[in-house]
Design a protein around this motif. Structure first.
Motif, mmCIF file in Angstrom:
data_model
loop_
_atom_site.group_PDB
_atom_site.id
_atom_site.type_symbol
_atom_site.label_atom_id
_atom_site.label_comp_id
_atom_site.label_asym_id
_atom_site.label_seq_id
_atom_site.Cartn_x
_atom_site.Cartn_y
_atom_site.Cartn_z
ATOM 1 N N GLY A 1 77.860 83.832 59.731
ATOM 2 C CA GLY A 1 77.422 83.520 58.373
ATOM 3 C C GLY A 1 76.510 82.321 58.302
ATOM 4 O O GLY A 1 75.540 82.301 57.536
ATOM 5 N N ARG A 2 76.806 81.284 59.098
ATOM 6 C CA ARG A 2 75.938 80.097 59.091
ATOM 7 C C ARG A 2 74.548 80.432 59.606
ATOM 8 O O ARG A 2 73.554 79.928 59.082
ATOM 9 N N LYS A 3 74.491 81.250 60.653
ATOM 10 C CA LYS A 3 73.183 81.586 61.222
ATOM 11 C C LYS A 3 72.343 82.386 60.235
ATOM 12 O O LYS A 3 71.115 82.262 60.202
ATOM 13 N N LEU A 4 73.005 83.244 59.433
ATOM 14 C CA LEU A 4 72.286 84.136 58.535
ATOM 15 C C LEU A 4 72.263 83.635 57.087
ATOM 16 O O LEU A 4 71.917 84.381 56.180
ATOM 17 N N LEU B 1 79.766 92.731 66.038
ATOM 18 C CA LEU B 1 78.427 93.162 66.426
ATOM 19 C C LEU B 1 77.648 93.770 65.266
ATOM 20 O O LEU B 1 76.413 93.744 65.260
ATOM 21 N N THR B 2 78.350 94.345 64.299
ATOM 22 C CA THR B 2 77.664 95.017 63.197
ATOM 23 C C THR B 2 77.556 94.149 61.942
ATOM 24 O O THR B 2 76.777 94.480 61.040
ATOM 25 N N LEU B 3 78.319 93.059 61.857
ATOM 26 C CA LEU B 3 78.272 92.217 60.661
ATOM 27 C C LEU B 3 76.874 91.631 60.410
ATOM 28 O O LEU B 3 76.408 91.639 59.256
ATOM 29 N N ILE C 1 74.777 92.233 56.950
ATOM 30 C CA ILE C 1 74.312 91.134 56.087
ATOM 31 C C ILE C 1 72.816 91.257 55.823
ATOM 32 O O ILE C 1 72.351 91.100 54.681
ATOM 33 N N ARG C 2 72.038 91.556 56.866
ATOM 34 C CA ARG C 2 70.588 91.688 56.680
ATOM 35 C C ARG C 2 70.256 92.913 55.836
ATOM 36 O O ARG C 2 69.360 92.874 54.987
ATOM 37 N N GLY D 1 70.992 92.231 52.285
ATOM 38 C CA GLY D 1 70.224 91.122 51.733
ATOM 39 C C GLY D 1 71.095 90.071 51.072
ATOM 40 O O GLY D 1 70.743 89.533 50.014
ATOM 41 N N VAL D 2 72.215 89.736 51.703
ATOM 42 C CA VAL D 2 73.158 88.783 51.130
ATOM 43 C C VAL D 2 72.764 87.347 51.456
ATOM 44 O O VAL D 2 73.336 86.409 50.919
ATOM 45 N N GLU D 3 71.789 87.170 52.342
ATOM 46 C CA GLU D 3 71.408 85.812 52.726
ATOM 47 C C GLU D 3 70.948 85.000 51.519
ATOM 48 O O GLU D 3 70.350 85.539 50.586
#
Length: 588
Positions: free
Chosen positions: A132-135, A448-450, A454-455, A458-460
């Motif tokens: 989550g932090r990375k994305l 691996l799929t989370l 997220i991308r 478009g939850v970023e």
């Protein structure tokens, strides 16, 4: 596990973490995959997980570090979601997974099935949080994830205590079960808050960053073991102490804060790496046990996968059901007249939680922390505001963030193979194997799929950094105004006490510093409009810093400067580069 093997595991975990971070990958997943492959090498020794090591030496500092970084305000505002996920969902998952295991494993009684459900119920937010932090997941979603991880282990371990008592043959009523849970919660919170407050007082009295940091390292272990000794929840004690200390952190010396931040960051990396390395290294021994089992590979694997599927599906079903109830409740509230509303028409605000009230009670009325809380109430209404439900995209990400961790494996391996009367523990081999499959299965499948999910959704929250910079500049400008008013207010008193000459110099120096800071803010706003130019300036400044470091090293090698002097100057350069990094990343 001997010392050489332990330090080898730590070293391997750190090296893999360094590789993953350099490549921008999720280090927990990379560690699990690579160490799982390493476990099959012929020269690799068996590396068993010591449950006592994990539950006493690894879990407390990880929980404490997470609690330090969670805002009490944010925790309170999301308390409803956190409690539902960290308590109710754990109980529901334990019941569903236990029922599935009870129906599919013939020699597993209902008490042992409930124990298995309690073991595999709590997710571990370490890998989800790292992704989550990375994305750039929204801050509120990160708060819910981390808050859930702080209390779900306490729920799981307390339920394990009840289930173990039932497996041993002791009959318990519903009142007994609730009594065990209530005692664990009350004692854990009381001891955690007491130890946390003692630590806060000691930091103000000591004023010694080294000793304060050492006491901070000991605090989570003392809170955990102390609460467990008196029948409380060690996990809740650590969480309560961490939230209290983190809440008071702004009142501590800045030297201690600057020292603690990298210290706890390094400890997190080390312990998290060891945790996931130990998980991966279990694959070989679990595979050998599977092939030696009388149940057969197909039956054992099928049963474990069925439980894994149940664990994965229960979470989204519960979350979306909970969301539907919240939406329905909000609609009914809007349509129905509010009979409890105050006569002046203003909405009534909910009071703070037990943990928040305890923190506020332990805070002196004239302390800086209390003043911070009072000044913040216009924004958060004295800890009483409730946020709107998460949208469906955020709920879907939350539903898929149920990766299990080392607590699940440590709990399974802590179960004895025989009972106190010497009889065999019901389906002990399947209990351990199923816990391993659920842990590794969720880590790999969901982990691996989370990022893809997220991308895709478009939850970023790509604008969080910009909003933080704007808020920080606004706060700095406000502090400038406050500082200017303070200087004008105190100038007369200072002149009577110190004389005109000293005050004139001091006021001139202060005003000069405030003016420079104002110009820096204006420059920062202009630079934000030209990001490319800012990056070029940053690169040039880094090159200058690197050249200055090279010069210091050359001077030291030729004996032109003293080693201690060189270290002091190098520390100043490091602080300058740290400030540069934070200006680029928005302080994150």
């Amino acid at each position: 596990m001997n010392e050489l093997v332990l330090f080898s595991v730590l070293t391997v975990a750190v090296l893999i973490t360094a590789f993953a971070r350099r490549r921008g990958l999720s280090s927990p997943l990379v560690i699990v995959i690579l160490t799982s492959a390493l476990s099959f090498l012929p020269f690799m020794p068996e590396v068993p997980i010591d449950p006592e090591l994990v539950l006493t030496l690894v879990l407390p500092p990880l929980l404490y570090s997470s609690a330090l970084n969670i805002s009490v305000l944010s925790f309170r505002k999301n308390a409803r979601d956190i409690t539902m996920l960290g308590v109710v969902l754990v109980l529901v998952t334990a019941a569903a997974a236990g029922f599935m295991a009870y129906r599919m494993i013939p020699d597993m009684n209902w008490a042992a099935a409930l124990l298995l459900g309690a073991i595999i119920a709590p997710p571990d937010a370490v890998s989800a949080a790292s992704i989550g932090r990375k994305l750039n997941l929204p801050r509120r979603l990160m708060t819910v994830l981390l808050g859930e991880s702080l209390i779900n282990d306490a729920t799981s371990l307390t339920l394990m205590k009840v289930a173990l008592t039932l497996v041993s043959g002791t009959a318990l009523t519903l009142t007994d079960d609730l009594g065990i849970f209530a005692v664990a919660v009350a004692v854990g919170l009381a001891i955690g808050l007491a130890i946390g407050q003692l630590y806060v007082w000691s930091r103000r009295w000591l004023n010694d960053p080294v000793i304060e940091s050492l006491l901070g390292l000991l605090l989570p272990f003392f809170a955990y073991t102390g609460a467990e000794h008196f029948g409380g929840s060690g996990v809740l004690a650590v969480v309560a102490a961490g939230l209290l200390v983190g809440y008071h952190s702004p009142t501590f010396s800045y030297r201690t804060r600057l020292q603690d931040e990298p210290l706890w960051a390094a400890i997190d990396v080390l312990l998290e790496g060891m945790v996931f390395a130990l998980i991966g290294l279990q694959l070989h021994s679990v595979t050998v046990t599977l092939f030696d089992s009388v149940r057969g590979v197909a039956v054992s694997t099928g049963t474990a996968l069925a439980v894994l599927t149940t664990v994965i599906l229960v979470r989204p079903a519960f979350i979306f059901a909970m969301y539907g109830l919240q939406v329905l409740t909000n609609l009914l509230r809007r349509r129905a007249p509010d009979e409890t509303a105050p006569s002046d028409g203003k909405a009534a605000q909910a009071g703070p939680s037990l943990l928040t009230r305890s923190i506020m009670v332990l805070t002196p009325e004239n302390s800086t922390s209390r003043r911070i809380a009072v000044r913040t109430k216009d924004t958060v209404r004295a800890f009483g505001s409730r946020q709107d439900p998460l949208n469906w995209r955020e709920l879907l990400v939350l539903s898929w963030s149920g990766m299990r961790g080392v607590v699940t494996l440590a709990g399974a391996l802590s179960i004895p193979a025989t009972l106190s009367d010497g009889s065999r523990f019901p389906a002990h081999d399947m209990l351990v194997f199923t816990a391993f499959v659920v842990t590794v299965g969720t880590l790999l499948l969901q982990g691996l799929t989370l990022p893809v999910l997220i991308r895709w959704l478009g939850v970023e929250d790509a604008t969080q950094g910009r909003r933080d910079r704007v808020a920080r500049q606004r706060l700095l400008r406000t502090s400038l105004s406050e500082a200017t008013r303070f200087v004008k207010k105190k100038e007369g008193t200072w002149r009577a006490k110190y004389g005109d000459e000293a005050v004139d110099r001091a006021v001139s120096s202060i005003e000069s510093r405030l003016s420079r800071l104002e110009h820096q803010l204006d420059a920062a706003e202009q630079q934000s409009m030209t990001a490319l130019t800012a990056r070029h300036i940053t690169d040039l400044r880094r090159q200058v810093l690197a050249a200055r470091r090279d010069f210091l090293l050359r001077e030291r090698e030729r004996g032109a400067i003293d080693e201690e002097v060189m270290r002091e100057v190098m520390h100043g350069l490091d602080a300058e580069e740290l400030a540069l990094d934070r200006s680029v990343t928005g302080g994150r």
